[in-house]
Write a protein that holds these residues in place. Structure first.
Motif, PDB file in Angstrom:
ATOM      1  N   MET A   1       0.910  -1.243  -0.156  1.00 35.84           N
ATOM      2  CA  MET A   1      -0.132   0.190  -0.005  1.00 35.84           C
ATOM      3  C   MET A   1       0.822   1.221   0.045  1.00 35.84           C
ATOM      4  O   MET A   1       1.749   1.273   0.842  1.00 35.84           O
ATOM      5  N   SER A   2       0.511   2.156  -0.912  1.00 31.35           N
ATOM      6  CA  SER A   2       1.530   3.492  -1.055  1.00 31.35           C
ATOM      7  C   SER A   2       1.216   4.352   0.307  1.00 31.35           C
ATOM      8  O   SER A   2       0.362   4.266   1.096  1.00 31.35           O
ATOM      9  N   ASP A   3       2.133   5.224   0.435  1.00 33.24           N
ATOM     10  CA  ASP A   3       1.969   5.843   1.812  1.00 33.24           C
ATOM     11  C   ASP A   3       0.813   6.939   1.627  1.00 33.24           C
ATOM     12  O   ASP A   3       0.137   6.925   2.736  1.00 33.24           O
ATOM     13  N   VAL A   4       0.468   7.466   0.494  1.00 31.77           N
ATOM     14  CA  VAL A   4      -0.610   8.042   0.598  1.00 31.77           C
ATOM     15  C   VAL A   4      -1.798   7.469   0.655  1.00 31.77           C
ATOM     16  O   VAL A   4      -2.897   7.807   1.478  1.00 31.77           O
ATOM     17  N   LEU A   5      -2.092   6.207   0.098  1.00 33.55           N
ATOM     18  CA  LEU A   5      -2.953   5.334   0.394  1.00 33.55           C
ATOM     19  C   LEU A   5      -3.252   4.947   1.995  1.00 33.55           C
ATOM     20  O   LEU A   5      -4.406   4.760   2.164  1.00 33.55           O
ATOM     21  N   ALA A   6      -2.123   4.766   2.423  1.00 29.30           N
ATOM     22  CA  ALA A   6      -2.038   4.327   3.822  1.00 29.30           C
ATOM     23  C   ALA A   6      -2.581   5.642   4.819  1.00 29.30           C
ATOM     24  O   ALA A   6      -3.441   5.398   5.755  1.00 29.30           O
ATOM     25  N   GLU A   7      -2.381   6.756   4.315  1.00 29.61           N
ATOM     26  CA  GLU A   7      -2.930   7.956   5.086  1.00 29.61           C
ATOM     27  C   GLU A   7      -4.331   8.231   4.786  1.00 29.61           C
ATOM     28  O   GLU A   7      -5.022   8.556   5.603  1.00 29.61           O
ATOM     29  N   LEU A   8      -4.796   7.793   3.612  1.00 26.19           N
ATOM     30  CA  LEU A   8      -6.233   7.874   3.235  1.00 26.19           C
ATOM     31  C   LEU A   8      -7.154   6.788   3.975  1.00 26.19           C
ATOM     32  O   LEU A   8      -8.148   7.125   4.617  1.00 26.19           O
ATOM     33  N   ARG A   9      -6.261   5.779   4.085  1.00 24.21           N
ATOM     34  CA  ARG A   9      -7.168   4.731   5.115  1.00 24.21           C
ATOM     35  C   ARG A   9      -7.225   5.375   6.523  1.00 24.21           C
ATOM     36  O   ARG A   9      -8.108   5.231   7.257  1.00 24.21           O
ATOM     37  N   HIS A  10      -6.059   5.894   7.093  1.00 23.90           N
ATOM     38  CA  HIS A  10      -6.015   6.473   8.434  1.00 23.90           C
ATOM     39  C   HIS A  10      -7.197   7.581   8.400  1.00 23.90           C
ATOM     40  O   HIS A  10      -7.965   7.749   9.422  1.00 23.90           O
ATOM     41  N   VAL A  11      -7.310   8.424   7.414  1.00 23.34           N
ATOM     42  CA  VAL A  11      -8.151   9.579   7.500  1.00 23.34           C
ATOM     43  C   VAL A  11      -9.668   8.923   7.563  1.00 23.34           C
ATOM     44  O   VAL A  11     -10.638   9.376   8.265  1.00 23.34           O
ATOM     45  N   PHE A  12      -9.943   7.913   6.478  1.00 24.85           N
ATOM     46  CA  PHE A  12     -11.143   7.436   6.627  1.00 24.85           C
ATOM     47  C   PHE A  12     -11.470   6.551   7.731  1.00 24.85           C
ATOM     48  O   PHE A  12     -12.672   6.689   8.286  1.00 24.85           O
ATOM     49  N   ASP A  13     -10.762   5.943   8.266  1.00 26.03           N
ATOM     50  CA  ASP A  13     -10.802   5.191   9.699  1.00 26.03           C
ATOM     51  C   ASP A  13     -11.277   6.000  10.762  1.00 26.03           C
ATOM     52  O   ASP A  13     -12.130   6.054  11.520  1.00 26.03           O
ATOM     53  N   GLY A  14     -10.898   7.576  10.865  1.00 26.13           N
ATOM     54  CA  GLY A  14     -11.024   8.394  11.851  1.00 26.13           C
ATOM     55  C   GLY A  14     -12.446   9.032  11.462  1.00 26.13           C
ATOM     56  O   GLY A  14     -12.993   9.573  12.498  1.00 26.13           O
ATOM     57  N   ALA A  15     -12.713   9.189  10.261  1.00 24.98           N
ATOM     58  CA  ALA A  15     -14.082   9.941   9.836  1.00 24.98           C
ATOM     59  C   ALA A  15     -15.119   8.983   9.788  1.00 24.98           C
ATOM     60  O   ALA A  15     -16.482   9.383  10.209  1.00 24.98           O
ATOM     61  N   VAL A  16     -15.239   7.672   9.618  1.00 31.10           N
ATOM     62  CA  VAL A  16     -16.279   6.827   9.521  1.00 31.10           C
ATOM     63  C   VAL A  16     -16.506   5.889  10.865  1.00 31.10           C
ATOM     64  O   VAL A  16     -15.698   5.467  11.468  1.00 31.10           O
ATOM     65  N   LYS A  17     -17.875   5.834  11.234  1.00 32.51           N
ATOM     66  CA  LYS A  17     -18.026   4.941  12.178  1.00 32.51           C
ATOM     67  C   LYS A  17     -17.939   3.498  11.869  1.00 32.51           C
ATOM     68  O   LYS A  17     -18.520   3.086  10.734  1.00 32.51           O
ATOM     69  N   ASP A  18     -17.431   2.681  12.744  1.00 27.19           N
ATOM     70  CA  ASP A  18     -17.363   1.310  12.151  1.00 27.19           C
ATOM     71  C   ASP A  18     -16.463   0.890  11.012  1.00 27.19           C
ATOM     72  O   ASP A  18     -17.148   0.474   9.940  1.00 27.19           O
ATOM     73  N   PRO A  19     -15.129   1.415  10.762  1.00 27.11           N
ATOM     74  CA  PRO A  19     -14.544   1.333   9.541  1.00 27.11           C
ATOM     75  C   PRO A  19     -14.168   0.127   9.148  1.00 27.11           C
ATOM     76  O   PRO A  19     -13.623  -0.096   8.132  1.00 27.11           O
ATOM     77  N   ASP A  20     -14.192  -1.030  10.255  1.00 24.86           N
ATOM     78  CA  ASP A  20     -13.658  -2.272   9.854  1.00 24.86           C
ATOM     79  C   ASP A  20     -14.505  -3.033   8.949  1.00 24.86           C
ATOM     80  O   ASP A  20     -15.907  -2.770   8.869  1.00 24.86           O
ATOM     81  N   GLY A  21     -13.978  -3.700   8.011  1.00 21.41           N
ATOM     82  CA  GLY A  21     -14.859  -4.538   6.960  1.00 21.41           C
ATOM     83  C   GLY A  21     -14.909  -3.553   5.624  1.00 21.41           C
ATOM     84  O   GLY A  21     -15.209  -4.053   4.552  1.00 21.41           O
ATOM     85  N   TYR A  22     -14.547  -2.414   5.491  1.00 23.19           N
ATOM     86  CA  TYR A  22     -14.653  -1.481   4.438  1.00 23.19           C
ATOM     87  C   TYR A  22     -13.138  -1.419   3.937  1.00 23.19           C
ATOM     88  O   TYR A  22     -12.177  -1.429   4.169  1.00 23.19           O
ATOM     89  N   ARG A  23     -13.177  -1.684   2.273  1.00 23.38           N
ATOM     90  CA  ARG A  23     -12.030  -1.677   1.416  1.00 23.38           C
ATOM     91  C   ARG A  23     -12.331  -0.213   1.042  1.00 23.38           C
ATOM     92  O   ARG A  23     -13.192   0.211   0.830  1.00 23.38           O
ATOM     93  N   ILE A  24     -10.965   0.278   0.763  1.00 22.57           N
ATOM     94  CA  ILE A  24     -10.983   1.761   0.340  1.00 22.57           C
ATOM     95  C   ILE A  24     -10.488   2.011  -1.073  1.00 22.57           C
ATOM     96  O   ILE A  24      -9.650   1.146  -1.693  1.00 22.57           O
ATOM     97  N   VAL A  25     -10.996   3.041  -1.822  1.00 22.24           N
ATOM     98  CA  VAL A  25      -9.975   3.475  -3.149  1.00 22.24           C
ATOM     99  C   VAL A  25     -10.318   4.991  -2.950  1.00 22.24           C
ATOM    100  O   VAL A  25     -11.101   5.616  -2.574  1.00 22.24           O
ATOM    101  N   TYR A  26      -9.309   5.445  -3.924  1.00 23.17           N
ATOM    102  CA  TYR A  26      -9.103   6.996  -3.755  1.00 23.17           C
ATOM    103  C   TYR A  26      -9.801   7.503  -5.076  1.00 23.17           C
ATOM    104  O   TYR A  26      -9.632   6.709  -6.324  1.00 23.17           O
ATOM    105  N   GLY A  27     -10.795   8.348  -5.187  1.00 23.36           N
ATOM    106  CA  GLY A  27     -11.338   8.898  -6.349  1.00 23.36           C
ATOM    107  C   GLY A  27     -11.298  10.344  -6.433  1.00 23.36           C
ATOM    108  O   GLY A  27     -11.208  10.901  -5.194  1.00 23.36           O
ATOM    109  N   TYR A  28     -11.299  11.012  -7.498  1.00 25.04           N
ATOM    110  CA  TYR A  28     -11.367  12.533  -7.542  1.00 25.04           C
ATOM    111  C   TYR A  28     -12.454  12.925  -8.614  1.00 25.04           C
ATOM    112  O   TYR A  28     -12.789  12.217  -9.574  1.00 25.04           O
TER     113      TYR A  28
END
Length: 140
Positions: free
Chosen positions: A1-28
């Protein structure tokens, strides 16, 4: 996992309730505004979380530069609130909910340097982009 993708995971986990089980992808999404003498492009970056095998998504807009990304309020989509999921003519993913929310975004396996110059985050997500494409086809 890239550094930016790892940071996006951290930001996502902090913003979403119950983040376990979610896979993530970056979109713009790039929105162009034409004025009389100037053209302005606004970039919106998203972390899109999804739970494989369900119609559950959590879409979080992120702002800032790598190392200092901040999350907005998540948009939660479930089978009950999903109105439509399709691709538009520019091959962007478009998700509409029953309460009128609409989010559109592009997911690339690797963000080209030209787009990085336009403030799109430098993310390499080949496996994640392919998995999301397969998942999105199940939403329709």
């Amino acid at each position: 996992m890239s550094d930016v993708l790892a940071e996006l995971r951290h930001v996502f986990d902090g913003a979403v309730k119950d983040p376990d089980g979610y896979r993530i992808v970056y979109g713009y999404d790039a929105v162009e505004k034409n004025y009389v003498v100037v053209k302005r492009t606004i970039i919106h970056s998203f972390v899109v979380g999804y739970v494989p095998g369900t119609k559950d998504l959590a879409i979080v807009e992120v702002d800032g530069d790598p190392g200092a990304l901040a999350a907005g309020q998540p948009l939660y989509v479930t089978a009950d609130t999903l109105k439509s999921a399709k691709k538009d003519l520019q091959r962007r993913y478009v998700i509409r909910t029953t309460d009128g929310a609409k989010v559109r975004f592009t997911v690339l396996p690797k963000v080209p340097r030209l787009l990085q110059a336009a403030y799109v985050l430098d993310v390499e997500q080949r496996d994640e982009a392919a998995a999301f494409g397969e998942y999105f086809d199940t939403l329709r």
